[in-house]
Design a protein around this motif. Structure first.
Motif, PDB file in Angstrom:
ATOM      1  N   GLU A  27      10.513  -3.512  -7.257  1.00  0.00           N
ATOM      2  CA  GLU A  27       8.999  -2.961  -6.869  1.00  0.00           C
ATOM      3  C   GLU A  27       8.268  -3.979  -6.217  1.00  0.00           C
ATOM      4  N   PRO A  28       7.482  -3.612  -5.311  1.00  0.00           N
ATOM      5  CA  PRO A  28       6.661  -4.705  -4.093  1.00  0.00           C
ATOM      6  C   PRO A  28       6.099  -5.927  -5.047  1.00  0.00           C
ATOM      7  N   GLU A  29       5.349  -5.370  -6.032  1.00  0.00           N
ATOM      8  CA  GLU A  29       4.613  -6.543  -6.891  1.00  0.00           C
ATOM      9  C   GLU A  29       5.432  -7.668  -7.469  1.00  0.00           C
ATOM     10  N   ARG A  30       6.807  -7.158  -7.873  1.00  0.00           N
ATOM     11  CA  ARG A  30       7.800  -7.976  -8.524  1.00  0.00           C
ATOM     12  C   ARG A  30       8.232  -9.047  -7.298  1.00  0.00           C
TER      13      ARG A  30
ATOM     14  N   GLU B  66       0.893  -1.418  -0.011  1.00  0.00           N
ATOM     15  CA  GLU B  66      -0.085  -0.169   0.113  1.00  0.00           C
ATOM     16  C   GLU B  66       0.957   1.236  -0.096  1.00  0.00           C
ATOM     17  N   ASN B  67       2.067   1.190   0.447  1.00  0.00           N
ATOM     18  CA  ASN B  67       2.713   2.358   0.772  1.00  0.00           C
ATOM     19  C   ASN B  67       4.177   2.579   0.225  1.00  0.00           C
ATOM     20  N   CYS B  68       4.757   1.581  -0.377  1.00  0.00           N
ATOM     21  CA  CYS B  68       6.039   1.445  -0.837  1.00  0.00           C
ATOM     22  C   CYS B  68       6.348   1.460  -2.347  1.00  0.00           C
ATOM     23  N   ASP B  69       7.238   2.183  -2.640  1.00  0.00           N
ATOM     24  CA  ASP B  69       7.540   2.050  -4.263  1.00  0.00           C
ATOM     25  C   ASP B  69       8.903   1.019  -4.634  1.00  0.00           C
ATOM     26  N   ARG B  70       9.554   0.538  -3.296  1.00  0.00           N
ATOM     27  CA  ARG B  70      10.452  -0.617  -3.636  1.00  0.00           C
ATOM     28  C   ARG B  70      10.266  -1.471  -2.436  1.00  0.00           C
ATOM     29  N   ALA B  71      10.769  -2.551  -2.589  1.00  0.00           N
ATOM     30  CA  ALA B  71      10.853  -3.637  -1.472  1.00  0.00           C
ATOM     31  C   ALA B  71      12.033  -4.518  -1.370  1.00  0.00           C
ATOM     32  N   ALA B  72      12.431  -4.655  -0.260  1.00  0.00           N
ATOM     33  CA  ALA B  72      13.561  -5.629   0.010  1.00  0.00           C
ATOM     34  C   ALA B  72      13.183  -6.822   0.705  1.00  0.00           C
ATOM     35  N   PHE B  73      13.540  -7.901   0.452  1.00  0.00           N
ATOM     36  CA  PHE B  73      13.226  -9.247   1.324  1.00  0.00           C
ATOM     37  C   PHE B  73      14.650  -9.964   1.582  1.00  0.00           C
ATOM     38  N   LEU B  74      14.742 -10.114   2.895  1.00  0.00           N
ATOM     39  CA  LEU B  74      15.966 -10.619   3.398  1.00  0.00           C
ATOM     40  C   LEU B  74      15.540 -11.966   4.210  1.00  0.00           C
ATOM     41  N   LYS B  75      16.371 -12.747   3.938  1.00  0.00           N
ATOM     42  CA  LYS B  75      16.039 -14.209   4.461  1.00  0.00           C
ATOM     43  C   LYS B  75      17.404 -14.688   5.301  1.00  0.00           C
ATOM     44  N   GLU B  76      17.342 -15.048   6.705  1.00  0.00           N
ATOM     45  CA  GLU B  76      18.578 -15.479   7.231  1.00  0.00           C
ATOM     46  C   GLU B  76      19.759 -14.583   7.017  1.00  0.00           C
ATOM     47  N   GLY B  77      19.264 -13.250   7.045  1.00  0.00           N
ATOM     48  CA  GLY B  77      20.320 -12.196   7.118  1.00  0.00           C
ATOM     49  C   GLY B  77      20.859 -11.722   5.490  1.00  0.00           C
ATOM     50  N   ARG B  78      20.334 -12.489   4.633  1.00  0.00           N
ATOM     51  CA  ARG B  78      21.045 -12.224   3.288  1.00  0.00           C
ATOM     52  C   ARG B  78      19.718 -11.550   2.452  1.00  0.00           C
TER      53      ARG B  78
ATOM     54  N   SER C 119       5.594 -11.402  -6.193  1.00  0.00           N
ATOM     55  CA  SER C 119       5.633 -12.650  -7.199  1.00  0.00           C
ATOM     56  C   SER C 119       6.750 -13.552  -7.127  1.00  0.00           C
ATOM     57  N   PHE C 120       7.967 -13.143  -7.169  1.00  0.00           N
ATOM     58  CA  PHE C 120       9.147 -13.742  -6.698  1.00  0.00           C
ATOM     59  C   PHE C 120       9.013 -14.824  -5.485  1.00  0.00           C
ATOM     60  N   LEU C 121       8.519 -14.034  -4.524  1.00  0.00           N
ATOM     61  CA  LEU C 121       8.476 -14.845  -3.072  1.00  0.00           C
ATOM     62  C   LEU C 121       7.278 -15.887  -3.217  1.00  0.00           C
ATOM     63  N   GLU C 122       6.172 -15.716  -3.989  1.00  0.00           N
ATOM     64  CA  GLU C 122       5.269 -16.612  -4.346  1.00  0.00           C
ATOM     65  C   GLU C 122       5.759 -17.818  -5.342  1.00  0.00           C
TER      66      GLU C 122
END
Length: 78
Positions: free
Chosen positions: A55-58, A37-49, A61-64
């Protein structure tokens, strides 16, 4: 964010005001609905990486596709 809807709106009003004046802002959250709802970029970290940054939608989609469904916004893919 640990905030009720009213406080989230107030906080995001302040953030958007700063962005309009040329600042950048980094928000750390475990709430994918807030991100979508609020961000134009997103980063996803897993186990510190860093796993994804775009873009959030992308990112979602990657996470899905990676089977990380518990990190998706409510109603994603409906």
């Amino acid at each position: 964010m640990g905030q009720d809807r009213g406080n989230v709106k107030r906080i995001m009003g302040l953030v958007r005001s700063r962005i309009e004046r040329g600042s950048s802002c980094i928000v750390v959250t475990h709430e994918p609905d807030f991100v979508i709802e609020n961000c134009d970029r997103a980063a996803f970290l897993k186990e510190g990486r860093l796993v994804a940054c775009d873009e959030p939608e992308r990112v979602f989609s990657f996470l899905e596709g990676a089977g990380e469904r518990w990190y998706l916004p409510s109603g994603w893919g409906e």
